[in-house]
Structure formats: C-alpha cells, structure tokens
Design an enzyme around this catalytic site. Structure first.
Site, PDB file in Angstrom:
ATOM      1  N   GLY A  12      57.304  20.572  82.776  1.00 35.11           N
ATOM      2  CA  GLY A  12      57.414  21.659  81.800  1.00 35.11           C
ATOM      3  C   GLY A  12      56.081  22.292  81.423  1.00 35.11           C
ATOM      4  CG  ASN A  14      55.048  27.109  85.055  1.00 35.42           C
ATOM      5  OD1 ASN A  14      54.314  28.073  85.178  1.00 35.42           O
ATOM      6  ND2 ASN A  14      55.110  26.137  85.964  1.00 35.42           N
ATOM      7  CG  MET A  90      62.977  20.277  90.605  1.00 38.59           C
ATOM      8  SD  MET A  90      61.974  21.501  91.474  1.00 38.59           S
ATOM      9  CE  MET A  90      61.826  20.704  93.055  1.00 38.59           C
ATOM     10  CB  ILE A  92      70.213  25.659  95.253  1.00 39.17           C
ATOM     11  CG1 ILE A  92      68.977  25.186  96.018  1.00 39.17           C
ATOM     12  CG2 ILE A  92      70.661  27.024  95.741  1.00 39.17           C
ATOM     13  CD1 ILE A  92      69.271  24.766  97.436  1.00 39.17           C
ATOM     14  CG  ASN A 107      62.360  30.119  91.091  1.00 40.95           C
ATOM     15  OD1 ASN A 107      62.323  29.138  90.353  1.00 40.95           O
ATOM     16  ND2 ASN A 107      62.051  30.051  92.382  1.00 40.95           N
ATOM     17  CG  HIS A 109      57.945  29.468  95.580  1.00 42.86           C
ATOM     18  ND1 HIS A 109      58.350  28.163  95.785  1.00 42.86           N
ATOM     19  CD2 HIS A 109      57.440  29.887  96.772  1.00 42.86           C
ATOM     20  CE1 HIS A 109      58.111  27.809  97.032  1.00 42.86           C
ATOM     21  NE2 HIS A 109      57.551  28.838  97.654  1.00 42.86           N
ATOM     22  CG  ASP A 150      61.541  28.564  96.057  1.00 37.32           C
ATOM     23  OD1 ASP A 150      61.765  28.680  94.845  1.00 37.32           O
ATOM     24  OD2 ASP A 150      61.384  27.459  96.612  1.00 37.32           O
TER      25      ASP A 150
END
Ligand code: GRF
Length: 207
Positions: A12, A14, A90, A92, A107, A109, A150
């Site tokens: 976490g 970000n 994590m 999809i 998102n 990446h 991504d």
C-alpha cells in the site's frame, strides 16, 4: 472533492502516496474506501491509521471469479467512487466488475506500456537489463477497460533509468518513487478534467 476507492493486496505504498497528497492538499480528493483481497495487507494498517474505511474482501472457497467480482463491485459501488485506483491489486478483474464502472478504473504498472505485464515486472526488467535486452524501464498509469493484463489506454508514463550498479532493491525503490509521483500527477489531471477518455498520453524522460 473527488471520491477515490483504492483496491490493494499488499504494502500500500501507492495508497500512502495518495493519502498524503490528499492531506497536503495536492489532491482535492478523499479516499472514501480501501478494499484488500488479502487480510494481511499492510495497506490496511495505513488506512486504519488515517481512519479511512476499509474492508477485506477475500475469495471464498469455491467462489467463481465472476461472483467475487460482483460482490466486490457492489461494495465499491456503495462508496460512490469517482475513480477506482488499482494500487497493487493482484487480481484480474472480469467484465462483471469493469462494466459497472466504465472509464473510472485506473491501474498502476511498474513498467512501461507493453512491457513486463503481470507480476514481478520490476524483477523481470532487472533481469532483462542484466542480459542487455533493455537499457531502461519505467512506470505507467492506464485505464482499465477490459480484462487485458496491464494494458488499456495509457494516461501517463515515466521512464526510469537502470544503472549498472543497481540492485533489485535500488531499482525497486526508484520505480516506486516514480509511480508515487505519477499516480498523483494523473489524479490531479483527472480531478481537473484534463484527462478525458479515450486517453491522453504524456511521456517524460527518465530522471
Ligand atoms: C506497485 O509496484 C504497482 O505498480 C504494482 O504493485 C505494486 C504495489 O505496491 N501494480 P504498493 O502496494 O502500492 O506498495
């Protein structure tokens, strides 16, 4: 105030960058909900410290992906987000989730567009550099419009240099620092309406 829902699975960092930018007034936004699919995610502790509402939404035994995504979407929708940030989430997401929030999902990446999709992107870039296959890497923020990994319209990207004396740790730090700055820059553009669909592309040189 832009309402942000942040989905996480781990550290976490970000999320922390976003929280800090809100506190400092760099973002006119509020993190209204943090959801983790992992009960042990350290990002949950960060959210708790800032009294941000958070939930753990784990995959139940034998739960189908679509059913999980519908349950997740219901919780996210209840928070009435303007933007949903996948910050190290994590999983999809299937169209059951994505179609509920058209144009609202972004998102982060830790590699340049089209490179190293999926997990362990930094390690794979580092190994590719050591094989002299690449000379630099980077980070990107993109919209999530389908189940592609991504991929999706790029909102911003930033090159990150790799040096011959780098370790995976020093490279990881440089990449994380870059993504912390880039996510704030993108959210600032989104909140001021400067980044409409389908996408805008901003390319910057490596530090
Ligand atoms: C980041 O490198 C992000 O780009 C990737 O997962 C990592 C999450 O890091 N998708 P953190 O949980 O925000 O520290």
């Amino acid at each position: 105030m832009m309402r942000l829902v942040v989905l996480i699975s781990g550290q976490g960092s970000n999320l922390q960058a976003i929280i800090d930018a809100c506190i400092l007034g760099q973002l006119k936004a509020q993190v209204v909900l943090v959801i983790s699919n992992q009960a042990t995610a350290y990002g949950l502790i960060r959210a708790h410290k800032h009294r941000i509402s958070c939930q753990v939404v784990e995959v139940l035994t034998k739960q189908k992906r679509q059913d999980y995504d519908i349950a997740l979407a219901n919780k996210v929708a209840a928070a009435k987000p303007d933007c949903i940030v996948l910050a190290g989430f994590m999983r999809i997401l299937s169209s059951e989730f994505i179609q509920r929030f058209p144009s609202k999902i972004i998102n982060i990446h830790p590699a340049l567009p089209g490179t190293f999709p999926g997990t362990k992107a930094i390690k794979r870039a580092f190994l590719a550099f050591s094989r002299q296959e690449i000379s630099e890497t980077g980070v990107m923020i993109h919209r999530v419009i389908d189940e592609g990994i991504d991929s999706g319209p790029v909102l911003a990207q930033k090159k990150v240099a790799i040096y011959s004396n780098d370790t995976i740790i020093s490279l990881s730090k440089r990449i994380h620092d870059a993504e912390h700055r880039l996510i704030i820059s993108v959210l600032q553009q989104l909140e001021s309406g400067l980044c409409p669909m389908p996408y805008c592309l901003s390319t910057t040189k490596a530090d």
